[in-house]
Enzyme design. Structure first.
Site, short mmCIF file in Angstrom:
data_model
loop_
_atom_site.label_atom_id
_atom_site.label_comp_id
_atom_site.label_asym_id
_atom_site.label_seq_id
_atom_site.Cartn_x
_atom_site.Cartn_y
_atom_site.Cartn_z
N ASP A 1 -10.36 6.29 0.65
CA ASP A 1 -11.53 6.47 -0.21
C ASP A 1 -12.67 7.14 0.57
O ASP A 1 -12.93 6.78 1.72
CB ASP A 1 -11.99 5.08 -0.69
CG ASP A 1 -13.04 5.16 -1.78
OD1 ASP A 1 -12.77 5.75 -2.82
OD2 ASP A 1 -14.15 4.62 -1.57
N GLU B 1 3.04 5.25 14.81
CA GLU B 1 3.81 4.18 15.46
C GLU B 1 4.97 3.74 14.57
O GLU B 1 5.93 3.16 15.03
CB GLU B 1 2.92 2.94 15.70
CG GLU B 1 1.85 3.13 16.75
CD GLU B 1 0.84 1.97 16.73
OE1 GLU B 1 1.09 0.92 16.10
OE2 GLU B 1 -0.25 2.16 17.32
C1 NOJ Z 1 -14.27 7.11 -4.83
C2 NOJ Z 1 -13.52 6.29 -5.84
O1 NOJ Z 1 -12.50 7.08 -6.39
C3 NOJ Z 1 -14.53 5.84 -6.85
O2 NOJ Z 1 -13.93 5.25 -7.97
C4 NOJ Z 1 -15.49 4.90 -6.18
O3 NOJ Z 1 -16.52 4.55 -7.09
C5 NOJ Z 1 -16.13 5.54 -4.94
N1 NOJ Z 1 -15.20 6.26 -4.14
C6 NOJ Z 1 -16.76 4.48 -4.08
O4 NOJ Z 1 -15.78 3.73 -3.45
#
Ligand code: NOJ
Length: 546
Positions: free
Chosen positions: A206, A256
């Site tokens: 993310d 790894e």
């Molecule tokens: C990207 C994610 O896809 C989204 O849904 C989220 O709100 C933000 N990152 C924050 O984690």
């Protein structure tokens, strides 16, 4: 594992078709209105039959769900609303038995304010080692330490009772980790190993471009009088050089596991970065394996634009040895059936504000699916795209759950319209999403009966069966998946036409039908040919005789 000759086990990720499951909205086994892991388990045969190679599951961790689970309070467990660790283990085992790999989400930029380390930091007070794990600072004359804007609206600093402020680049409930701190670095090493040891095949990272911050905390420039969220080069909270050190470290951990019987463990980066040359930095050989390419998602339905996106992204990714990836929709964007039903300039506009032709959108979504699946590299399918679901634009305000709605002061409805639970079967909500008649956490439209998976499975012309047919051909055709393409420049400018070995793909984005190349056999079309010609907004897959 059901590998085919065209996908050697070690390279599966270079050409994988990955299906995104948003667990809250996929399938609800226990009938509480929220999707869960046992719901996913029950639908694994559907995904195997659809013909995807892997599943990416959006966050399944304990979370107050103030940002749909991207606010994690425990990185080593499962949200009790979704199930248990035992359910996760069973899901991984059962998926593997069906030949499906499992990717899960890693949310390393921030956690939830319910994470025990953040709660301890609040308790421990100013100057404590606990606060060093996050970004706590004093303000200046009662003002926050910087003018940085948060993603969902408002400023990125929240003041607490003792006067200090903490940084949250997203919702106030999502404090940013301090990645300059060794304890944070080691904690995430351990989290990666925890899940790799449980058998997952990889992570989707993310906001992979965000963890490192410029610790001198400079303000960002103003645009139209407001602090900008643009990712300009040198932005203090995006694409800082320090993120690459983190990714290199994680790559070494994944490596790894490279010789394990299960094969390599991999990463895909979520980083909304342009131009693609910047994104390519994240997928150099010692960093992440792949990255979502959002440029196709942002491109308009226009041959020149799409060709430019395809050339520039493949060029930059191939230059560093990474595969291309193709994404049309996800849980953060307006579903592409709806986008493609709009005038070019309106395609990414907010919900409910512009006229949309859903029949046109569906026709283009079919053509886009065949285009996407014919391109070299990997492809992502967001749950429900295979059913041709549109964005739900008329959710009542009282059910809106995305933090964007509150944080924007009710000026932006946010992303709930693409997160409406999946219709599986039946004539009315909940369309088999859960057992019985209990309604899901977001209401489903009353007119979705023809879109259910069951309704579509018996109809050979359905969207679902188009996806199935395409994925079957993609698996079996030796020229599809990883590889290269060459453009067929004799085609009209409004036709995207390319060749890959004996395979040819043509997408007609112009207003008149075009003739098919001579000496070719039709494998699949997104809409019927008309007088043997390829009509507007249609893709055809062709085989060229040897
Ligand atoms: C990207 C994610 O896809 C989204 O849904 C989220 O709100 C933000 N990152 C924050 O984690």
């Amino acid at each position: 594992m059901t590998e085919t000759v065209t996908r050697p086990a070690d390279d599966w990720w270079r050409s994988a078709v990955v299906y995104q499951v948003y667990p809250r909205s996929f399938a609800d086994a226990d009938g509480d209105g929220t999707g869960d892991l046992n719901g996913i388990r029950a639908r694994l045969p559907y995904l195997a039959e659809l013909g995807v190679d892997a599943i990416w599951i959006s966050p399944w961790y304990p979370s107050p769900l103030l940002d749909g689970g991207y606010d994690v309070s425990d990185y080593r467990d499962i949200n009790p609303e979704f199930g248990t660790l035992a359910d996760a283990d069973a899901l991984i085992t059962e998926a593997h038995a069906l030949g499906l790999r499992i990717l899960i989400d890693l949310v390393p930029n921030h956690c939830s304010w319910e994470h025990p380390w953040f709660k301890a930091a609040l308790e421990a007070g100013k100057g404590s080692p606990e606060r060093d794990l996050f970004w706590f600072r004093d303000g200046v004359d009662g003002q926050p330490p910087t003018n940085w804007p948060a993603a969902f609206g408002g400023g990125a600093w929240q003041q607490i009772d003792d006067g200090q402020w903490y940084l949250h680049m997203f919702d106030i409930s999502q404090p940013d980790w301090n990645w300059d701190h060794p304890k944070v670095i080691e904690e995430f090493d351990s989290i990666l190993r925890f899940w790799f040891d449980r058998g997952i095949d990889g992570f989707r990272i993310d906001v992979a471009d965000s963890m490192a911050k410029d610790a001198t905390l400079p303000d960002v420039p103003l645009r139209d009088g407001q602090p900008t969220r643009e990712k300009y080069v040198g932005n203090p909270f995006y694409d800082q050089p320090g993120v690459h050190t983190i990714h290199q470290r994680w790559r070494a951990i994944a490596d790894e596991y490279a010789d394990s019987p299960q094969g390599p463990r991999v990463f895909v980066a979520e980083a909304w970065l342009s131009p693609p040359e910047r994104l390519a930095q994240y997928v150099r050989p010692n960093e992440l394996h792949s990255a979502f390419n959002f440029d196709a998602l942002r491109a308009s339905w226009d041959a020149k634009d799409l060709r430019a996106v395809i050339d520039r992204s493949t060029g930059s990714l191939w230059a560093v040895g990474a595969p291309a990836t193709w994404v049309l929709s996800n849980h953060d964007t307006i579903r592409h059936r709806t986008r493609y039903g709009r005038a070019l300039e309106d395609a990414l506009a907010g919900a409910g504000v512009v006229p949309t032709d859903l029949a046109l959108g569906l026709r283009r979504a079919r053509a886009a699916a065949l285009l996407e699946l014919a391109l070299p590299g990997g492809a992502y399918i967001y749950q429900g795209d295979e059913l041709g679901l549109p964005e739900v634009e008329d959710l009542p305000e009282e059910v809106l759950d995305d933090p964007t709605w509150e944080r924007s002061g009710h000026t932006s409805r946010g992303r709930d319209g693409c997160r409406v639970p999946i219709p599986w079967e039946g004539a009315e909500p909940p369309y088999g999403f859960g057992p019985g008649e209990g309604q899901p956490w977001l209401p489903q439209p009353a007119d979705w009966a023809p879109l259910t998976a069951a309704a579509q499975s018996g109809d050979s012309d359905s969207h679902l069966n188009l996806y199935k047919a395409a994925l079957k051909i993609r698996r079996e055709h030796p020229d599809l998946g990883e590889g290269r393409l060459s453009w067929d420049d004799e085609s009209p400018a409004e036709v995207l036409a390319f060749t890959r070995g004996n395979f040819r793909c043509l997408t007609n984005l112009g207003s008149s039908p075009v003739a098919l190349p001579v000496g070719t056999e039709v494998l699949l079309t997104s809409s019927p040919l008309v007088d043997d010609q390829l009509p507007t907004d249609t893709t055809v897959w062709l085989n060229t005789a040897e």
